[in-house]
Design a protein around this motif. Structure first.
Motif, mmCIF file in Angstrom:
data_model
loop_
_atom_site.group_PDB
_atom_site.id
_atom_site.type_symbol
_atom_site.label_atom_id
_atom_site.label_comp_id
_atom_site.label_asym_id
_atom_site.label_seq_id
_atom_site.Cartn_x
_atom_site.Cartn_y
_atom_site.Cartn_z
ATOM 1 N N GLU A 209 44.332 46.251 44.839
ATOM 2 C CA GLU A 209 43.292 46.184 44.131
ATOM 3 C C GLU A 209 42.321 44.999 44.225
ATOM 4 O OE1 GLU A 209 44.751 46.444 40.029
ATOM 5 O OE2 GLU A 209 45.591 48.333 40.193
ATOM 6 N N ALA A 210 42.716 43.923 44.977
ATOM 7 C CA ALA A 210 41.957 42.933 45.120
ATOM 8 C C ALA A 210 40.970 43.068 46.232
ATOM 9 C CB ALA A 210 42.597 41.463 45.452
ATOM 10 N N PHE A 211 41.177 44.062 47.179
ATOM 11 C CA PHE A 211 40.411 44.495 48.257
ATOM 12 C C PHE A 211 39.288 45.209 47.669
ATOM 13 C CE2 PHE A 211 39.180 46.514 52.190
ATOM 14 C CZ PHE A 211 39.181 45.556 53.013
ATOM 15 N N ASN A 212 38.040 44.591 47.971
ATOM 16 C CA ASN A 212 36.901 45.076 47.540
ATOM 17 C C ASN A 212 35.843 45.021 48.721
ATOM 18 O OD1 ASN A 212 35.978 42.343 47.984
ATOM 19 N ND2 ASN A 212 36.201 42.058 45.653
ATOM 20 N N ASP A 213 34.481 45.243 48.092
ATOM 21 C CA ASP A 213 33.465 45.509 49.287
ATOM 22 C C ASP A 213 33.182 44.268 50.089
ATOM 23 O OD1 ASP A 213 33.012 48.066 48.249
ATOM 24 O OD2 ASP A 213 31.218 47.602 47.031
ATOM 25 N N LYS A 214 33.327 43.011 49.366
ATOM 26 C CA LYS A 214 33.109 41.644 50.165
ATOM 27 C C LYS A 214 34.103 41.595 51.059
ATOM 28 C CE LYS A 214 32.762 36.855 49.633
ATOM 29 N NZ LYS A 214 32.818 35.581 48.381
ATOM 30 N N ALA A 215 35.346 42.045 50.769
ATOM 31 C CA ALA A 215 36.500 41.705 51.741
ATOM 32 C C ALA A 215 36.451 42.635 52.803
ATOM 33 C CB ALA A 215 37.810 42.023 50.984
ATOM 34 N N LEU A 216 35.810 43.969 52.775
ATOM 35 C CA LEU A 216 35.662 45.009 53.618
ATOM 36 C C LEU A 216 34.700 44.383 54.665
ATOM 37 C CD1 LEU A 216 36.356 47.713 54.635
ATOM 38 C CD2 LEU A 216 34.539 48.575 53.548
#
Length: 201
Positions: A42-49
């Motif tokens: 759940e911590a993986f978001n657009d910024k991380a992508l």
């Protein structure tokens, strides 16, 4: 630095605090990772992508189902932020119709051999675009296609007639009926794995 030959990384269900994302992004940069599974992270978001796309230009298989990636992330994928991408799982992401439409009409989708779109609201036109553009499609996952509210089984049959010859893995759900079964038998000679979700009879 001791795992520079590692090409595949499975981080499903791993609870990575948002503040620690930079740490494993640096790790991915060192690894030159080609296959990454982040399902249920759940911590993986657009910024991380975006950071992963910047770090891993050779990424071939990406599984981001049940993460916090949204329209912004999928739009970046549609624009080709992973130029070597061959497999993508965006199951259960909170994606708008607009963003999904951009994806199925993008150049990026043309190079995919594996696509998982379960829990996405696909329209008949989306299946047409996928059947026409994903010419190398080998693995397709449309489970939970009860979300295909505007579909009839004929739409799925048309997809199979168009693209079934190359399919080795196919996953479907309540849209399955006798017509779909006949289309599978007639159009999918190379099918090795068939999986059903919740089948409605």
């Amino acid at each position: 630095q001791s795992c520079k030959n590692l090409k595949q990384l499975d981080m499903r269900w791993l609870k990575v605090p948002r503040g620690d994302l930079e740490s494993w992004q640096r790790c991915l940069r060192l690894l030159n990772c080609r296959a990454l599974d982040l399902e249920f992270n759940e911590a993986f978001n657009d910024k991380a992508l975006r950071e992963v796309a910047r770090s891993c230009r050779c990424m071939e298989h990406l599984r981001i189902a049940h993460t916090s990636v949204s329209d912004g992330g999928l739009d970046n994928i549609s624009r080709g932020c992973f130029p070597a991408l061959k497999g993508l799982d965006i199951g259960a992401l909170q994606i708008s119709r607009s963003s999904l439409s951009k994806f199925v009409t993008s150049t990026a989708v043309c190079q995919l051999s594996t696509v998982a779109l379960y829990c996405q609201v696909l329209l008949p036109s989306d299946l047409v675009m996928l059947s026409e553009r994903c010419t190398s499609l080998v693995h397709a996952d449309f489970d939970h296609d009860e979300d295909m509210g505007q579909h009839s089984p004929n739409d799925l049959v048309a997809f199979l007639h168009k693209r079934g010859a190359g399919l080795e893995t196919f996953r479907t759900g309540p849209m399955y009926d006798n017509g779909v079964g006949r289309a599978l038998a007639a159009s999918c000679p190379n099918l090795r794995r068939l999986q059903f979700g919740i089948v409605a009879y």
